[in-house]
Design an enzyme around this catalytic site. Structure first.
Site, PDB file in Angstrom:
ATOM      1  N   ASN A   9      23.734  17.131 104.861  1.00 20.18           N
ATOM      2  CA  ASN A   9      23.325  16.017 105.713  1.00 20.18           C
ATOM      3  C   ASN A   9      23.983  14.761 105.165  1.00 20.18           C
ATOM      4  OD1 ASN A   9      22.058  14.012 107.123  1.00 20.18           O
ATOM      5  ND2 ASN A   9      20.005  14.414 106.315  1.00 20.18           N
ATOM      6  N   TRP A  10      24.966  14.259 105.891  1.00 17.97           N
ATOM      7  CA  TRP A  10      25.721  13.110 105.388  1.00 17.97           C
ATOM      8  C   TRP A  10      25.018  11.779 105.678  1.00 17.97           C
ATOM      9  CZ3 TRP A  10      31.561  14.518 106.725  1.00 17.97           C
ATOM     10  CH2 TRP A  10      31.947  15.590 105.906  1.00 17.97           C
ATOM     11  N   LYS A  11      23.888  11.832 106.337  1.00 14.91           N
ATOM     12  CA  LYS A  11      23.102  10.618 106.627  1.00 14.91           C
ATOM     13  C   LYS A  11      24.036   9.518 107.156  1.00 14.91           C
ATOM     14  CE  LYS A  11      19.698  12.212 103.340  1.00 14.91           C
ATOM     15  NZ  LYS A  11      18.652  11.916 102.378  1.00 14.91           N
ATOM     16  N   HIS A  96      13.717  14.569 110.420  1.00  8.53           N
ATOM     17  CA  HIS A  96      13.928  14.279 108.994  1.00  8.53           C
ATOM     18  C   HIS A  96      12.902  13.230 108.550  1.00  8.53           C
ATOM     19  CE1 HIS A  96      15.803  12.903 105.292  1.00  8.53           C
ATOM     20  NE2 HIS A  96      16.497  14.032 105.304  1.00  8.53           N
ATOM     21  N   GLU A  98      13.178  10.673 106.825  1.00  7.72           N
ATOM     22  CA  GLU A  98      13.635   9.283 106.974  1.00  7.72           C
ATOM     23  C   GLU A  98      13.393   8.790 108.396  1.00  7.72           C
ATOM     24  OE1 GLU A  98      17.568   9.928 105.418  1.00  7.72           O
ATOM     25  OE2 GLU A  98      16.706  10.209 103.415  1.00  7.72           O
ATOM     26  N   GLU A 168      11.422  19.696 103.039  1.00  6.93           N
ATOM     27  CA  GLU A 168      11.967  18.627 102.207  1.00  6.93           C
ATOM     28  C   GLU A 168      10.820  17.740 101.726  1.00  6.93           C
ATOM     29  OE1 GLU A 168      16.410  17.938 103.208  1.00  6.93           O
ATOM     30  OE2 GLU A 168      15.210  16.608 104.442  1.00  6.93           O
ATOM     31  N   GLY A 174      16.566  12.260  97.296  1.00  7.61           N
ATOM     32  CA  GLY A 174      17.331  11.150  96.740  1.00  7.61           C
ATOM     33  C   GLY A 174      16.774  10.617  95.434  1.00  7.61           C
ATOM     34  N   SER A 214      17.213  16.739  96.420  1.00  6.79           N
ATOM     35  CA  SER A 214      17.945  16.736  95.148  1.00  6.79           C
ATOM     36  C   SER A 214      18.516  18.109  94.778  1.00  6.79           C
ATOM     37  CB  SER A 214      17.069  16.185  94.018  1.00  6.79           C
ATOM     38  OG  SER A 214      16.691  14.849  94.304  1.00  6.79           O
ATOM     39  N   GLY A 235      21.619  16.419 100.638  1.00  6.07           N
ATOM     40  CA  GLY A 235      22.012  15.049 100.958  1.00  6.07           C
ATOM     41  C   GLY A 235      23.140  14.592 100.052  1.00  6.07           C
ATOM     42  N   GLY A 236      22.790  13.843  99.015  1.00  9.21           N
ATOM     43  CA  GLY A 236      23.773  13.208  98.141  1.00  9.21           C
ATOM     44  C   GLY A 236      24.893  14.130  97.656  1.00  9.21           C
TER      45      GLY A 236
HETATM   46  P1  13P Z   1      19.170  14.536  98.602  1.00  7.93           P
HETATM   47  O1  13P Z   1      19.865  15.852  98.425  1.00  7.93           O
HETATM   48  O2  13P Z   1      20.083  13.358  98.403  1.00  7.93           O
HETATM   49  O3  13P Z   1      17.909  14.452  97.795  1.00  7.93           O
HETATM   50  O4  13P Z   1      18.720  14.451 100.154  1.00  7.93           O
HETATM   51  C1  13P Z   1      18.023  15.503 100.721  1.00  7.93           C
HETATM   52  C2  13P Z   1      17.950  15.294 102.174  1.00  7.93           C
HETATM   53  O5  13P Z   1      17.289  14.386 102.651  1.00  7.93           O
HETATM   54  C3  13P Z   1      18.718  16.199 103.049  1.00  7.93           C
HETATM   55  O6  13P Z   1      18.345  16.066 104.377  1.00  7.93           O
END
Ligand code: 13P
Length: 253
Positions: A9-11, A96, A98, A168, A174, A214, A235-236
Site C-alpha cells: 500500500n503506497w498510500k 483502511h 487511516e 491491521e 507505521g 510494520s 506500507g512503509g
Molecule cells: P506500515 O507497514 O508502514 O506499518 O503500514 C501498514 C499499512 O497501513 C498498510 O496498509
C-alpha cells in the site's frame, strides 16, 4: 490451499514518475514469485501508467479506495470501482484505518464500497483492526467482529471469493511496533471463526486474511509461518523495490 497475497500500500506517496520507477525496479525482483499474488497500490493518478508499464508481469494493481456509488454520476472527487477496472486495477483496498480515522468512514460506508467493488468485478481487500486503547481495554475482538460483520453483511456466497480481509492493528501501523506472530495469529483465527459463523465453514477456510502493521523483511517469515496468516499488507517497507521484493520472496521461519 490458500494462495498467499503480498500487497504493497503506497498510500499518498510518489509521483507518477516515481511510481513507475519503483514498479519497474520491482518487476524483475519478483518475477519468479509464483508462491503468492503480488499486488501494489499506487495513488490514483499513477494507476493507469503503472498498469501499462507492468503489462505482462505477475504484479497486479490495486486502488486504495473507491466510491460507494456503482454508476457514474454527480459525485465530485469520487472514483467509481468500474473506473478502477477500466484502468486495469483488479483489487481495491477498502476501509483502511487511516480512512476510518481521518475521513470518518463508517462500517456502512465500508459495506457499500465492498458491495460496489464486488459488483464491478474487483476483489475487495477490506481492512479491520483495533486501536491501542481498544486493545488495552480488552475490546479488540469485539471491535474487529463489529467491523467484519458491519462491512461484510449482505454478501452472497458467490461474492465471497472476491473478499480478502486485512487485519491491521492501528497501533502497529507505521510505528515499527509489529504485533507478535502469536498476537496476529490469535486475531486471524478469530476472524476466520467470525467469518464461518456469518457465512460458511468452507468460505472461511478459503478466505485469505492478511496481516498489516510494520511488516518488514526481517519479520515477515515468522508472521507467514502462522497457520491463519495468508499474506501481508505492507506500507512503509513497500515503498522501496528491494525491501518489498524481500518481503514477497519471504521464507517461512
Ligand atoms: P506500515 O507497514 O508502514 O506499518 O503500514 C501498514 C499499512 O497501513 C498498510 O496498509
Amino acid at each position: 490451499m490458500r494462495k498467499p497475497v503480498i500487497a504493497g500500500n503506497w498510500k499518498m506517496y510518489k509521483t507518477v514518475g516515481e511510481s513507475v520507477q519503483t514498479a519497474l525496479a520491482l518487476k524483475p525482483l519478483v518475477a519468479n514469485a509464483n508462491h503468492c499474488e503480488v499486488i501494489i497500490a499506487p495513488v490514483f493518478t499513477a494507476l493507469k501508467t503503472v498498469v501499462d508499464r507492468l503489462d505482462g508481469s505477475n504484479i497486479k494493481v490495486a486502488g486504495q479506495n473507491c466510491s460507494t456509488e456503482v454508476e457514474e454520476g454527480a459525485h465530485t472527487g469520487e472514483i467509481a470501482p468500474f473506473m478502477l477496472r477500466d484502468v486495469g486495477a483488479a483489487y481495491v483496498i477498502i476501509g483502511h484505518s487511516e480512512r476510518r480515522q481521518h475521513y470518518s468512514e463508517t462500517d456502512t460506508m465500508v459495506r457499500r464500497k465492498v458491495q460496489a467493488a464486488i459488483s464491478s468485478g474487483l476483489t475487495a481487500i477490506m481492512c479491520v483492526g483495533e486501536s491501542l486503547g481498544q486493545r488495552d481495554q480488552g475490546t479488540a475482538e469485539a471491535v474487529v467482529k463489529g467491523q467484519l460483520t458491519g462491512g461484510l453483511s449482505g454478501l452472497t456466497a458467490s461474492d465471497l471469493d472476491r473478499i480478502i480481509v486485512a487485519y491491521e492493528p492501528v497501533w502497529a501501523i507505521g510505528t515499527g511496533r509489529t504485533a507478535t506472530p502469536e498476537q496476529a495469529q490469535e486475531m486471524h483465527a478469530f476472524i476466520r471463526r467470525v467469518f464461518a459463523e456469518g457465512h460458511s465453514r468452507d468460505a472461511a477456510q478459503a478466505l485469505r486474511i492478511l496481516y498489516g502493521g510494520s511488516v518488514k523483511p526481517d519479520n515477515v517469515g515468522a508472521l507467514m509461518a502462522q497457520e491463519d496468516i495468508d499474506g501481508a499488507l505492507v506500507g512503509g517497507a513497500s515503498l522501496k523495490a528491494d525491501s518489498f521484493a524481500q518481503i514477497v520472496n519471504y521464507r517461512e521461519s
